[in-house]
Design an enzyme around this catalytic site. Sequence first.
Site, short mmCIF file in Angstrom:
data_model
loop_
_atom_site.label_atom_id
_atom_site.label_comp_id
_atom_site.label_asym_id
_atom_site.label_seq_id
_atom_site.Cartn_x
_atom_site.Cartn_y
_atom_site.Cartn_z
N CYS A 71 0.86 -1.18 0.00
CA CYS A 71 0.00 0.00 0.00
C CYS A 71 0.90 1.23 0.00
O CYS A 71 1.73 1.40 0.90
CB CYS A 71 -0.85 -0.03 1.26
N CYS A 185 -0.93 3.42 -6.39
CA CYS A 185 -1.85 2.87 -5.38
C CYS A 185 -2.06 1.44 -5.85
O CYS A 185 -2.31 1.21 -7.05
CB CYS A 185 -3.16 3.63 -5.36
N1 DGL Z 1 -4.10 0.52 -1.76
C1 DGL Z 1 -3.75 1.71 -1.09
C2 DGL Z 1 -2.51 2.36 -1.74
O1 DGL Z 1 -1.72 1.74 -2.34
C3 DGL Z 1 -4.74 2.77 -0.77
C4 DGL Z 1 -6.20 2.59 -0.71
C5 DGL Z 1 -6.87 3.50 0.30
O2 DGL Z 1 -7.17 4.67 0.00
O3 DGL Z 1 -7.11 3.01 1.41
O4 DGL Z 1 -2.28 3.52 -1.66
#
Ligand code: DGL
Length: 256
Positions: A71, A185
């Site tokens: 993430c 993301c």
């Molecule tokens: N998957 C997460 C990232 O890579 C973010 C998703 C969220 O906003 O919680 O930034």
Amino acid sequence: MSIVVFDSGIGGLSVLREARVLMPEHRFVYVADDASFPIGGWEEGALIKRLMAVFEDLVERYEPSMIIVACNTASTIILPHLRERFDFPIVGTVPAIKPAAEKTASGQISVLATPGTVQRDYTRALVSEFASHVNVRLVGAENLAELAEEFMLTGIVDDEAVAREVSECFTDRLGARTDVVVLACTHYPFLTNVFRRLAPWPVDWLNPAESIARHAQSLLPPRGEILDVQDVAEFTKGRPRAEMLRLMSGFGLKVV
Ligand code: DGL
């Protein structure tokens, strides 16, 4: 011992699938902190506190040999805290600005991320360190992670809503057009085909998942034998809805 792969939601599966291909001899635990999702708009202090509490608990229960923070929103704020606290390898997922700056021919790149990731000092530092010779547009998408989750679960997505979020990525400066968009993301790679269809011109949508998996692999000694163990997934909000259980089983994960 397991490898814990963490995300606020199910976007981190884009990293998990690459990690499993390269490290089939390890057991994976996928953790979605869906009680916090989406974290893109969280205030930094509150987010650090929340994430550290989740990781403390995970480390106590799973005693992992590695954590992969799949993430960007979490990695760009939590990596130093995790590395200070735990003595096993911590692998982060941070915006692939360096490879994008190396790859662009037009000198115009965009970084598509959550609002949190584009605001981080960490992200700004990557731009000044590796991309000062190109034009970098940081695009903070408010709703794209949620749209990606809906798409992963149902196969349906509102094209107009996606187009609104990504349109800012495209710039044309006297014929020099954006040619690389960093998917910063982990949810976004699941929407790549939709992005391609909606894009005003073709660009390279850069997904760093495989490089992250390679980096993770380089930090752990190979175990040799492939264990016959069940990879699992857990959700901080409790047992998820039926569509989610189906998606997880499609990824070979048993929800615990
Ligand atoms: N998957 C997460 C990232 O890579 C973010 C998703 C969220 O906003 O919680 O930034």
